[in-house]
Design a protein around this motif. Structure first.
Motif, short mmCIF file in Angstrom:
data_model
loop_
_atom_site.label_atom_id
_atom_site.label_comp_id
_atom_site.label_asym_id
_atom_site.label_seq_id
_atom_site.Cartn_x
_atom_site.Cartn_y
_atom_site.Cartn_z
N SER A 1 20.50 -3.55 28.11
CA SER A 1 21.52 -3.81 27.08
C SER A 1 22.84 -4.21 27.72
O SER A 1 23.54 -5.12 27.25
CB SER A 1 21.72 -2.57 26.20
N GLY A 2 23.23 -3.50 28.82
CA GLY A 2 24.47 -3.83 29.51
C GLY A 2 24.45 -5.24 30.07
O GLY A 2 25.45 -5.97 30.00
N ASP B 1 36.45 -3.31 19.97
CA ASP B 1 35.73 -2.73 18.82
C ASP B 1 34.31 -3.30 18.71
O ASP B 1 33.35 -2.57 18.42
CB ASP B 1 36.51 -3.01 17.53
N SER B 2 34.19 -4.61 18.94
CA SER B 2 32.87 -5.23 18.86
C SER B 2 31.94 -4.72 19.97
O SER B 2 30.73 -4.50 19.75
CB SER B 2 32.98 -6.75 18.95
N LEU B 3 32.54 -4.50 21.16
CA LEU B 3 31.75 -3.99 22.27
C LEU B 3 31.23 -2.59 21.97
O LEU B 3 30.05 -2.28 22.20
CB LEU B 3 32.62 -3.98 23.54
N VAL B 4 32.11 -1.72 21.44
CA VAL B 4 31.69 -0.36 21.08
C VAL B 4 30.63 -0.41 19.98
O VAL B 4 29.65 0.34 20.00
CB VAL B 4 32.91 0.47 20.62
N TYR B 5 30.81 -1.30 19.03
CA TYR B 5 29.86 -1.44 17.94
C TYR B 5 28.48 -1.82 18.46
O TYR B 5 27.45 -1.27 18.03
CB TYR B 5 30.37 -2.48 16.94
N ILE C 1 26.93 1.24 20.21
CA ILE C 1 26.47 2.25 19.25
C ILE C 1 25.20 1.77 18.55
O ILE C 1 24.24 2.54 18.36
CB ILE C 1 27.58 2.55 18.22
N LEU C 2 25.18 0.51 18.16
CA LEU C 2 24.02 -0.04 17.49
C LEU C 2 22.79 -0.01 18.40
O LEU C 2 21.69 0.36 17.99
CB LEU C 2 24.31 -1.47 17.04
N ASN C 3 23.02 -0.34 19.66
CA ASN C 3 21.93 -0.34 20.63
C ASN C 3 21.37 1.06 20.85
O ASN C 3 20.16 1.28 20.85
CB ASN C 3 22.43 -0.94 21.95
N LEU C 4 22.29 2.03 21.02
CA LEU C 4 21.85 3.41 21.24
C LEU C 4 21.18 4.00 20.01
O LEU C 4 20.27 4.81 20.11
CB LEU C 4 23.05 4.27 21.66
N GLY D 1 17.60 5.52 19.94
CA GLY D 1 17.36 6.89 19.46
C GLY D 1 16.27 6.94 18.41
O GLY D 1 15.43 7.85 18.41
N VAL D 2 16.25 5.98 17.48
CA VAL D 2 15.23 5.95 16.44
C VAL D 2 13.85 5.73 17.06
O VAL D 2 12.86 6.40 16.70
CB VAL D 2 15.54 4.85 15.40
N VAL D 3 13.76 4.82 18.02
CA VAL D 3 12.48 4.54 18.69
C VAL D 3 11.98 5.78 19.43
O VAL D 3 10.80 6.15 19.35
CB VAL D 3 12.63 3.35 19.65
N LEU D 4 12.89 6.45 20.15
CA LEU D 4 12.50 7.65 20.88
C LEU D 4 12.08 8.78 19.93
O LEU D 4 11.15 9.52 20.21
CB LEU D 4 13.65 8.13 21.78
#
Length: 355
Positions: A21-22, A42-46, A49-52, A56-59
């Motif tokens: 992702s990075g 803000d877009s970078l943080v977004y 967060i979206l990626n994590l 998290g849902v997949v895990l």
């Protein structure tokens, strides 16, 4: 398995996902800088967060899929009392669980098969010991009775007849003890195996000499016929001697009760591929309906009624030993005409090397 233990098991996946992702974000950022505009903080943080969140849902889904099987496996491990505990495992839901589940089920099936074989051998051995002990009581009782009769003997002829009777009962005891030892050693056959080149003619003559008193007592005429160019095979000397001894004992036993039986022949024949040792008598033979069962343990059939000391274990042990040695054993018989027991030795040695 707890959630933290599960996450530790997936740490490589998590780190790889974050790294990928990075790199994606870095590529996007470089492309935007090249065009003159970059991502805002803000877009970078977004994006992170979206990626994590997706990660998290997949895990979480993967954890829920794995959790039931892992939990049942841990319960089996903690409460393991016997192989039957494997049956408490939850049904697999993933390929890796399926592999583990099938492996454990295969192990369980093999274990149950070995337990069944062990129980069968134990039951057979116990039954044999009980029957053997009962059979040995008869010659002991006869010897005791003969000892009592000895006190009233007054002539050498009577003494000679009594001693012959004692010797006959002694032979029965010796044969019973030998069979018991054979039964006991057969349970650990591989530990008592010594393959070597054995002269079948020599073994046959030794067995005949061992029983010469019985041949004289019952008026039987033994003969060793060597029709093969060479009669040396690879086998175990002690075990094959035991087998031939059992066959000769059976021949004597069922020939002496025949009104016309008088001979017992040990014949050795050969061919390029195999050598056969045949123990043939002209005794009472085996009825056709009993012939298919002669290798079953404790089976004596109709002839067992004529010879009370029959145990039904001689041919059973002989065949088991021949199978362990890689030889074959077969029986041919005609009622009132005699029986042939044939041991076939392959020219290929029991160690799987050419002779």
């Amino acid at each position: 398995m707890g959630i933290f233990a599960y996450l530790r098991s997936r740490v490589a996946l998590i780190i790889g996902h974050i790294l990928a992702s990075g790199l994606c974000i870095a590529v996007i950022q470089l492309d935007l800088f090249h065009t003159g505009r970059g991502l805002t903080p803000d877009s970078l943080v977004y994006l992170l967060i979206l990626n994590l969140t997706v990660l998290g849902v997949v895990l979480l889904i993967d954890y829920l899929v794995q959790y039931r099987f892992y939990r049942s496996a841990v319960e089996v491990e903690h409460d393991f009392t016997s192989a039957d505990s494997i049956l408490a495992l939850a049904l697999p839901r993933t390929p890796e669980q399926r592999i583990m589940y099938d492996l454990l089920q295969t192990f369980y099936g093999y274990h149950r098969e070995q337990v069944a074989k062990r129980d069968s051998r134990s039951a057979l051995h116990l039954d044999f010991v009980n029957r053997w002990a009962h059979a040995m009581k008869t010659p002991v009782s006869v010897i005791d009775l003969l000892c009592q009769q000895a006190r009233t003997i007054s002539t050498p002829e009577e003494l000679r007849g009594l001693l012959e009777s004692v010797e006959e009962e002694k032979d029965r005891l010796a044969h019973g003890l030998e069979m018991m030892l054979g039964m006991a050693r057969q349970e650990r056959f591989a530990m008592d195996l010594w393959p070597q080149q054995v002269d079948l003619a020599q073994v046959a003559r030794e067995v005949v000499n061992k029983h010469k008193k019985e041949f004289i007592r019952y008026g039987l005429y033994p003969k060793v016929e060597v029709l093969a160019e060479h009669c040396t095979v690879e086998t175990d000397y002690k075990w094959i001697s035991f087998v031939i001894d059992q066959l000769v004992t059976n021949g004597i036993k069922y020939t002496r009760v025949s009104p016309t039986g008088s001979k017992l022949v040990l014949r050795i024949e050969g061919s390029p591929k195999e050598i056969q040792l045949t123990v043939e008598d002209d005794g009472i033979g085996i009825p056709p309906h009993d012939l298919p069962r002669v290798f079953e343990p404790f089976f004596t059939g109709e002839n067992g009624r004529l010879v009370p000391e029959s145990t039904g274990m001689g041919l059973y042990l002989a065949r088991r030993i021949c199978e362990e040695l890689g030889h074959t054993l077969q029986v041919k018989s005609t009622p009132q005409r005699g029986t042939q027991v044939i041991i076939t030795f392959q020219t290929r040695a029991i160690t799987k090397q050419e002779v």
